[in-house]
Design a protein around this motif. Structure first.
Motif, PDB file in Angstrom:
ATOM      1  N   LYS A 107       0.821  -1.210   0.000  1.00 59.03           N
ATOM      2  CA  LYS A 107       0.000   0.000   0.000  1.00 59.03           C
ATOM      3  C   LYS A 107       0.853   1.257   0.000  1.00 59.03           C
ATOM      4  CE  LYS A 107      -4.072  -1.693   2.206  1.00 59.03           C
ATOM      5  NZ  LYS A 107      -4.738  -1.903   3.455  1.00 59.03           N
ATOM      6  N   TRP A 110       3.632   0.821  -3.420  1.00 64.65           N
ATOM      7  CA  TRP A 110       3.125   0.511  -4.763  1.00 64.65           C
ATOM      8  C   TRP A 110       1.690   0.980  -4.983  1.00 64.65           C
ATOM      9  CZ3 TRP A 110       6.599  -1.611  -8.168  1.00 64.65           C
ATOM     10  CH2 TRP A 110       7.780  -2.127  -7.610  1.00 64.65           C
ATOM     11  N   GLY A 111       0.998   1.343  -3.927  1.00 66.97           N
ATOM     12  CA  GLY A 111      -0.405   1.723  -4.087  1.00 66.97           C
ATOM     13  C   GLY A 111      -1.263   0.535  -4.479  1.00 66.97           C
ATOM     14  N   MET A 112      -0.929  -0.627  -3.903  1.00 68.22           N
ATOM     15  CA  MET A 112      -1.688  -1.845  -4.232  1.00 68.22           C
ATOM     16  C   MET A 112      -1.968  -2.610  -2.949  1.00 68.22           C
ATOM     17  SD  MET A 112       0.595  -3.388  -7.260  1.00 68.22           S
ATOM     18  CE  MET A 112       1.341  -2.377  -8.515  1.00 68.22           C
ATOM     19  N   SER A 149      -5.446  -2.345  -7.054  1.00 65.18           N
ATOM     20  CA  SER A 149      -4.930  -1.002  -6.817  1.00 65.18           C
ATOM     21  C   SER A 149      -5.653  -0.324  -5.663  1.00 65.18           C
ATOM     22  CB  SER A 149      -5.093  -0.160  -8.077  1.00 65.18           C
ATOM     23  OG  SER A 149      -4.643   1.145  -7.827  1.00 65.18           O
ATOM     24  N   THR A 150      -4.910   0.450  -4.880  1.00 66.06           N
ATOM     25  CA  THR A 150      -5.536   1.240  -3.828  1.00 66.06           C
ATOM     26  C   THR A 150      -5.411   2.728  -4.123  1.00 66.06           C
ATOM     27  OG1 THR A 150      -3.488   1.247  -2.560  1.00 66.06           O
ATOM     28  CG2 THR A 150      -5.055  -0.467  -2.038  1.00 66.06           C
ATOM     29  N   LEU A 151      -5.020   3.057  -5.344  1.00 67.90           N
ATOM     30  CA  LEU A 151      -4.864   4.473  -5.689  1.00 67.90           C
ATOM     31  C   LEU A 151      -6.215   5.186  -5.605  1.00 67.90           C
ATOM     32  CD1 LEU A 151      -2.583   4.436  -8.869  1.00 67.90           C
ATOM     33  CD2 LEU A 151      -1.944   5.080  -6.554  1.00 67.90           C
ATOM     34  N   THR A 309      -6.529  -0.347 -13.832  1.00 61.85           N
ATOM     35  CA  THR A 309      -5.458  -0.590 -12.882  1.00 61.85           C
ATOM     36  C   THR A 309      -5.065  -2.043 -12.909  1.00 61.85           C
ATOM     37  OG1 THR A 309      -6.816   0.817 -11.555  1.00 61.85           O
ATOM     38  CG2 THR A 309      -4.755   0.119 -10.621  1.00 61.85           C
ATOM     39  N   GLU A 313      -1.344  -3.858 -13.688  1.00 63.27           N
ATOM     40  CA  GLU A 313      -0.531  -4.732 -12.858  1.00 63.27           C
ATOM     41  C   GLU A 313      -0.138  -5.949 -13.628  1.00 63.27           C
ATOM     42  OE1 GLU A 313      -3.277  -5.057  -9.817  1.00 63.27           O
ATOM     43  OE2 GLU A 313      -2.944  -3.003  -9.184  1.00 63.27           O
TER      44      GLU A 313
ATOM     45  N   ARG B  11       3.055   6.910  -6.036  1.00 61.52           N
ATOM     46  CA  ARG B  11       2.594   5.525  -6.207  1.00 61.52           C
ATOM     47  C   ARG B  11       2.026   5.338  -7.610  1.00 61.52           C
ATOM     48  NH1 ARG B  11      -0.037   6.746  -1.054  1.00 61.52           N
ATOM     49  NH2 ARG B  11       1.633   6.422   0.439  1.00 61.52           N
ATOM     50  N   LEU B  14       4.810   5.082 -10.087  1.00 61.16           N
ATOM     51  CA  LEU B  14       5.458   3.769 -10.024  1.00 61.16           C
ATOM     52  C   LEU B  14       4.620   2.728 -10.772  1.00 61.16           C
ATOM     53  CD1 LEU B  14       7.886   2.258  -8.891  1.00 61.16           C
ATOM     54  CD2 LEU B  14       6.636   1.908  -6.766  1.00 61.16           C
ATOM     55  N   GLN B  15       3.313   2.776 -10.574  1.00 63.50           N
ATOM     56  CA  GLN B  15       2.452   1.848 -11.305  1.00 63.50           C
ATOM     57  C   GLN B  15       2.487   2.121 -12.803  1.00 63.50           C
ATOM     58  OE1 GLN B  15      -1.549   1.348  -9.911  1.00 63.50           O
ATOM     59  NE2 GLN B  15      -0.927   0.970  -7.794  1.00 63.50           N
TER      60      GLN B  15
END
Lengths: 313, 332
Positions: A107, A110-112, A149-151, A309, A313, B11, B14-15
């Motif tokens: 999280k 990587w925002g995941m 993704s948690t963006l 998203t 990935e 973030r 990066l993605q």
């Protein structure tokens, strides 16, 4: 074992999970051995201090993150067993702690996050009966995860997150579109679609033989392997004539990645002009209650971006 | 990461790199513009042309630092021909098979290894450093080389289970390597490693194809540009076949500008500027040019092979001149 000792336990710094495979295969072999013994043995043979600022736990969590990212690359389901085998090795009992740590790293950096797939539902009466009979405890979780993704949604746009280049951006985009559509068709048919009906839909879309990059058959097979769909084959009861009954169901990955919101978004997008009447019809087709207008807005955007998203990935 | 500078925008960036594999400043500008717009959260919009090089560098640095905690890294290199700077997310601990990622089957991976061997061993000799492989030559590698696998004690990539790929499968793998950004295909239908491929495989290439115990004066398979120190697979070479002095076309001018005379600093031979590393080692030969004038085009690797033979370049170009058809189709 005192916790301090456990902390000190080193992890081979440079070892990537790929390198570790042969070793882990060996581990699999002695899986019947007492876990206690295994732990102690490894305690003796390794006595290097982990890098400063990176405890052994951090190292394991890092491995878990790398494992998750490389699995998602090919849409391989991340399984609890796989994590135990490939990441934790003989420290299987620390799963919870390492998993939580890896989630934080995913999280933060990587925002995941890893999301657990829903447990496979019992689909037929027969299966349900069997489950009742066997009297076994229902499993709590499926033990299978995908990376999500948690963006914040403002960042989930096609410009920032294009379809992955693996195998190619075009194929990837086509594939995402195709499985979302098939899943939508299944969902709109109350979660079960006969093979004939699916074929009929696909013929109408001129996708019954080929889907741009491959044969339809191969793509459907891939969707099955990646758990977007479940194909069920029912034989006629013994002693009776009849054909095999093939039906398609929504797979666990589809439930998590595409979800109801994805299906609704797809339908609205296809219809173009939308009105409350259509919304009512859509909801009754999906067997859900209507939402408020605000929720809807959110849902559409979220859904589109979520798919993007996932592709990224 | 308690770093307060690390934001959702970082973030997202990066993605963005993870999805693309590589990114250039030009490609990153619209991405960062959207990220900045999202950062603001109001209706004002940042345009791509407002994104500066400094902002880009800053985001790259932050992303690289974050990724390095996970044994990934953002490395950059300059394209050997277009001179464009390319940034790639590189996995820093791995072997070539996993570096090229996991969507390939084991048979396909071992084919890719054979293609790499083709580029860096078979078609890379002191007389002729092609460092690329013509399509037809790659197709001939569809079948594992049994003879070699017997000699080769190193069974890592040449497992007994290796199966030949079908003609169509070979074409698919090559096409997907190009699409995925690992290989580049030239107008003459030569495949070579892309900047991303070179960045990712650099340590592995040196380790696999170069002899660490070799004398500095000995010819090595993987060579570096004297000016920029990056790998040379497309560039210019010294006239002396065994000399390791190489320059990129794009580095040449700047390099000689600082020198008094155009002589190889290693072996003192005069610099011709007309000896090539890369596919031009073949395509600039008399034999190839003659063949093309006859109207052959690239259509045969036969033409490429002929050119190599004439120059005495191929180590063993002869031995597999047998009919490729027979090799490709009779399996399975």
């Amino acid at each position: 074992m005192p916790p301090s000792q456990r902390r000190r336990r080193p992890v081979e710094d440079e070892e990537s999970e790929e390198d570790a495979r042969p070793r882990q295969r060996r581990n699999q072999g002695d899986s019947d051995a007492e876990p206690e013994e295994e732990e102690e043995a490894s305690e003796d043979e390794m006595d290097v201090d982990a890098r400063p600022g990176q405890s052994a736990d951090d190292q394991l969590a890092k491995k878990l993150v790398r494992y998750a990212i490389s699995c998602e690359y090919s849409r391989t389901v991340i399984r609890r067993d796989g994590i135990r085998e490939r990441v934790l090795g003989n420290q299987g009992r620390s799963f919870k702690r390492i998993f939580a740590l890896a989630q934080i790293q995913l999280k933060d950096v990587w925002g995941m996050e890893l999301r657990e797939l829903p447990v496979k539902e019992k689909m037929t009466l027969q299966e349900k009966r069997q489950a009742m009979k066997s009297n076994s405890q229902p499993k709590l979780g499926s033990g299978a995860y995908i990376l999500s993704s948690t963006l914040p949604k403002a960042y989930r746009t096609a410009t920032i997150l294009p379809p992955s280049k693996t195998p190619s951006a075009d194929d990837e985009a086509t594939y995402a579109a195709f499985y979302t559509m098939v899943i939508s068709m299944i969902w709109l048919n109350s979660g079960e679609l006969s093979d004939q009906k699916l074929k009929r839909y696909l013929t109408r879309l001129n996708a019954d033989q080929n889907v741009s990059m491959d044969k339809t058959e191969i793509i459907l097979k891939r969707m099955e392997n990646q758990r977007y769909v479940i194909k069920k084959t029912d034989r006629p009861p013994v002693g009776q004539d009849g054909d095999l009954m093939i039906s398609w169901h929504v797979g666990p990955r589809a439930k998590e990645e595409v979800g109801l919101d994805g299906v609704m978004g797809m339908v609205r997008e296809v219809y173009g002009e939308w009105n409350p009447d259509l919304e009512k019809k859509l909801c009754s087709s999906l067997n859900i209650k209507e939402r408020t207008a605000e929720e809807e807005d959110e849902v559409v955007e979220e859904d589109v971006s979520r798919r993007q998203t996932m592709d990224a990935e | 990461m308690g770093d307060s500078r690390y934001t959702p925008g970082n973030r997202a960036f990066l993605q963005a790199i993870l999805a693309r594999g590589t990114i250039t400043f030009e490609e990153a500008r619209p991405v960062l513009a959207e990220i900045f717009t999202a950062d603001r959260g109001d209706d004002s919009e940042v345009r791509a042309d407002q994104v500066t090089q400094e902002e880009f560098n800053d985001y790259i640095d932050v992303a690289s630092e974050a990724a390095s905690l996970f044994d990934y890294e953002i490395r950059s290199t300059v394209h050997q021909v277009t001179k464009q700077r390319i940034y790639a997310l590189v996995n820093t601990t791995s072997d070539p098979q996993t570096q090229l990622a996991t969507t390939y089957s084991p048979d396909e991976l071992s084919f890719i290894k054979r293609v790499l061997d083709g580029m860096f061993e078979k078609y890379n000799s002191p007389r002729m450093e092609v460092l690329a492989i013509a399509e037809m030559q790659a197709i001939k590698l569809a079948r594992p080389d049994r003879r070699q696998s017997q000699v080769d004690a190193d069974a890592q990539t040449q497992t007994p289970g290796d199966k030949a790929l079908k003609h169509s499968e070979v074409e698919n793998v090559l096409a997907s390597l190009v699409e995925g950004g690992w290989f580049e295909k030239s107008e003459e239908a030569y495949y070579s490693l892309s900047p991303r491929g070179l960045l990712e495989l650099r340590p592995w290439l040196v380790e696999t194809y170069n002899d660490p115990d070799a004398d500095p004066s000995e010819w090595q398979r993987i060579k570096f540009c004297e000016a920029c120190k990056d790998i040379v697979t497309i560039g210019l070479r010294c006239v002396e076949p065994n000399c390791n002095f190489r320059l990129h076309d794009i580095c040449e001018d700047a390099f000689w500008r600082t020198r008094r005379e155009k002589k190889c600093p290693k072996c003192s031979n005069a610099w011709s500027g007309e000896k090539y590393t890369g596919e031009r080692a073949v395509t600039m030969t008399e034999a190839f040019q003659r063949g093309r004038r006859r109207g052959g085009g690239w259509q045969g690797s036969t033409l490429a092979d002929e050119a190599i033979r004439e120059e005495g370049g191929g180590e063993d170009a002869e031995e597999d001149a047998d009919d490729p058809e027979e090799n490709i189709y009779d399996d399975e």
